[in-house]
Design a protein around this motif. Structure first.
Motif, mmCIF file in Angstrom:
data_model
loop_
_atom_site.group_PDB
_atom_site.id
_atom_site.type_symbol
_atom_site.label_atom_id
_atom_site.label_comp_id
_atom_site.label_asym_id
_atom_site.label_seq_id
_atom_site.Cartn_x
_atom_site.Cartn_y
_atom_site.Cartn_z
ATOM 1 N N UNK A 1 -3.183 1.699 0.539
ATOM 2 C CA UNK A 1 -1.894 1.103 0.870
ATOM 3 C C UNK A 1 -0.851 2.129 1.269
ATOM 4 N N UNK A 2 0.323 1.621 1.628
ATOM 5 C CA UNK A 2 1.439 2.445 2.099
ATOM 6 C C UNK A 2 2.463 2.596 0.977
ATOM 7 N N UNK B 1 6.166 1.128 0.975
ATOM 8 C CA UNK B 1 6.442 -0.302 0.999
ATOM 9 C C UNK B 1 6.805 -0.879 -0.365
ATOM 10 N N UNK B 2 6.923 -0.033 -1.387
ATOM 11 C CA UNK B 2 7.270 -0.559 -2.704
ATOM 12 C C UNK B 2 8.642 -1.227 -2.696
ATOM 13 N N UNK B 3 9.536 -0.787 -1.836
ATOM 14 C CA UNK B 3 10.850 -1.426 -1.764
ATOM 15 C C UNK B 3 10.767 -2.848 -1.214
ATOM 16 N N UNK B 4 9.619 -3.197 -0.618
ATOM 17 C CA UNK B 4 9.387 -4.557 -0.137
ATOM 18 C C UNK B 4 8.712 -5.422 -1.199
ATOM 19 N N UNK C 1 -1.251 5.132 -8.929
ATOM 20 C CA UNK C 1 0.030 5.278 -9.607
ATOM 21 C C UNK C 1 1.196 5.055 -8.650
ATOM 22 N N UNK C 2 1.163 5.698 -7.500
ATOM 23 C CA UNK C 2 2.243 5.586 -6.527
ATOM 24 C C UNK C 2 1.788 4.996 -5.209
ATOM 25 N N UNK C 3 0.501 4.723 -5.082
ATOM 26 C CA UNK C 3 -0.056 4.204 -3.827
ATOM 27 C C UNK C 3 -0.593 2.792 -4.056
ATOM 28 N N UNK C 4 -0.119 1.810 -3.300
ATOM 29 C CA UNK C 4 -0.605 0.438 -3.474
ATOM 30 C C UNK C 4 -2.047 0.280 -2.995
ATOM 31 N N UNK C 5 -2.580 -0.897 -3.259
ATOM 32 C CA UNK C 5 -3.877 -1.256 -2.717
ATOM 33 C C UNK C 5 -3.722 -1.735 -1.288
ATOM 34 N N UNK D 1 -6.479 -5.104 -5.483
ATOM 35 C CA UNK D 1 -6.743 -6.193 -4.538
ATOM 36 C C UNK D 1 -5.549 -6.447 -3.613
ATOM 37 N N UNK D 2 -4.434 -5.767 -3.894
ATOM 38 C CA UNK D 2 -3.183 -6.043 -3.171
ATOM 39 C C UNK D 2 -2.929 -7.546 -3.179
ATOM 40 N N UNK D 3 -3.025 -8.130 -4.386
ATOM 41 C CA UNK D 3 -3.071 -9.583 -4.519
ATOM 42 C C UNK D 3 -1.705 -10.238 -4.596
#
Length: 386
Positions: free
Chosen positions: A300-301, A304-307, A276-280, A236-238
């Motif tokens: 997702x991108x 952007x995990x560093x954000x 696993x490595x890709x966000x929603x 859900x990228x919640x």
């Protein structure tokens, strides 16, 4: 045949009964939460009685159950129907797929919905052996059902379940998505294997660290508790890491208000290659939909995990750290979802739609969960268990 009153004492594993058009509808969440804080998705999921069953003793040789089902269907896509599973003295007697009922049809292309009325399903259980017997009728995990009537050719009496109560909260996987029948969802398989009394709070698309869900668990009788968090937060990228970590701490704090020393497991997500490595957000694969199949993709991108954007790899690390940071709680444990279903398992038991396990994989997850949680020395083994 005797008409059996549909009293609350017959139903195990749920929260409340509601009378709807002369039938009994099962709810897995109490009214204040489902009316005030649940969205439409959760209201639909909590009225699907995953883990809910009728439990009674009888000398009857014939039983009849009438159900009015309502299922969600996607226009142009085939979906397996729900089923009723019946056990006699703990052994499976039969599984009865539903055939009729109402339909809420969703057009994935337009977003439109249509409601189609259907007939009542009648489940007959016949030629039972004479004598006293313990009957459990497990209701469909993936369709809303209103119980219209229960009949028997001998008196029926409610039975108490004296086994330790296991309360489990999770996502659609815990709800039972893609398992064929209610006894084949992994929490039901695990509960039967461990000899515990299941209350399943797995809700499709809805394990998002809601504060009210922690209050439901806090107020529920429980001898063992597990909370499986992460996949819905990702697809859900919640949340971001900054909000997720304190939300999980608050969730656990609330549970501990009612269960300060109950064995409690925080369970991370099983392996899911798309996230696993890709966000929603997660989404339907449009090309697969055009071909009449359901498959999910992550949109997702990954950079952007560093954000603080969350993936399953990030969430597993965060949940493990939450438990380490609460080392003062000796009854809190971490179970890695990768120990239940890992990348090597995805080779042998791939997730058919990229997100949900099939029936065989539910069995695998359950067997492994019993081993780490309920076997001797397991993290959720209730005090006093043999």
């Amino acid at each position: 045949m005797i008409d059996v009153p549909l009293s609350a004492s017959l139903f195990h594993g749920g929260a409340e009964l509601e009378t709807v058009d002369g039938a009994v509808r099962l709810h897995r969440l109490p009214l204040p939460y489902r009316s005030r804080e649940a969205d439409g998705q959760l209201r639909l999921m909590e009225s699907q009685p995953s883990g809910v069953r009728l439990v009674f003793g009888t000398r009857a040789t014939t039983l009849e159950l009438e159900l009015r089902a309502t299922r969600v269907a996607y226009k142009g896509l085939a979906r397996e129907r729900g089923a009723v599973d019946v056990t006699i003295n703990g052994d499976l007697h039969g599984s009865h797929p539903l055939r009729y009922g109402n339909v809420l049809e969703i057009d994935m292309q337009t977003g439109g919905t249509a409601s189609l009325a259907g007939e009542i399903d009648r489940v007959s259980v016949e030629e039972l052996a004479p004598g006293d017997k313990h009957v459990e009728i497990w209701l469909p995990h993936n369709e809303q059902v209103d119980v219209v009537a229960l009949r028997a050719d001998a008196p029926v009496h409610p039975l108490r379940d004296e086994r330790p109560v296991w309360v489990h909260h999770g996502s659609s996987i815990s709800h039972g998505s893609n398992a064929a029948t209610p006894l084949q969802i992994w929490p039901a398989v695990a509960a039967r294997g461990a000899g515990v009394n299941l209350r399943n709070l797995g809700f499709g698309g809805s394990a998002v660290v809601d504060p009210f869900m922690a209050r439901v668990i806090r107020d529920a009788p429980a001898d063992a508790i597990s909370v499986k968090l992460g996949i819905n937060v990702v697809n859900l990228d919640a949340m971001r890491a900054r909000s997720f970590v304190p939300a999980v701490h608050g969730f656990l704090d609330t549970i501990r208000e009612g269960h300060p020393r109950t064995p409690l497991a925080l369970v991370s997500p099983i392996f899911c290659g798309i996230h696993e490595e890709t966000p929603g957000p997660g989404s339907f694969d449009v090309d697969e939909l055009r071909a009449g199949r359901v498959r999910f993709v992550a949109t997702g991108d990954p950079t952007r995990t560093r954000e603080g954007v969350l993936t399953l790899e990030v969430i597993r690390d965060l949940l493990a750290q939450v438990v380490r940071d609460r080392a003062g709680d000796p009854h809190l444990h971490f179970i890695s979802g990768l120990d239940l279903y890992g990348p090597e398992d995805a080779e042998e038991f791939p997730l058919p739609d990229g997100l949900h396990p099939d029936t065989a994989t539910h069995e695998l997850i359950a067997r492994r969960f019993v081993g780490v949680a309920f076997a001797p020395g397991g993290s959720l083994r209730p005090a006093g268990s043999p």
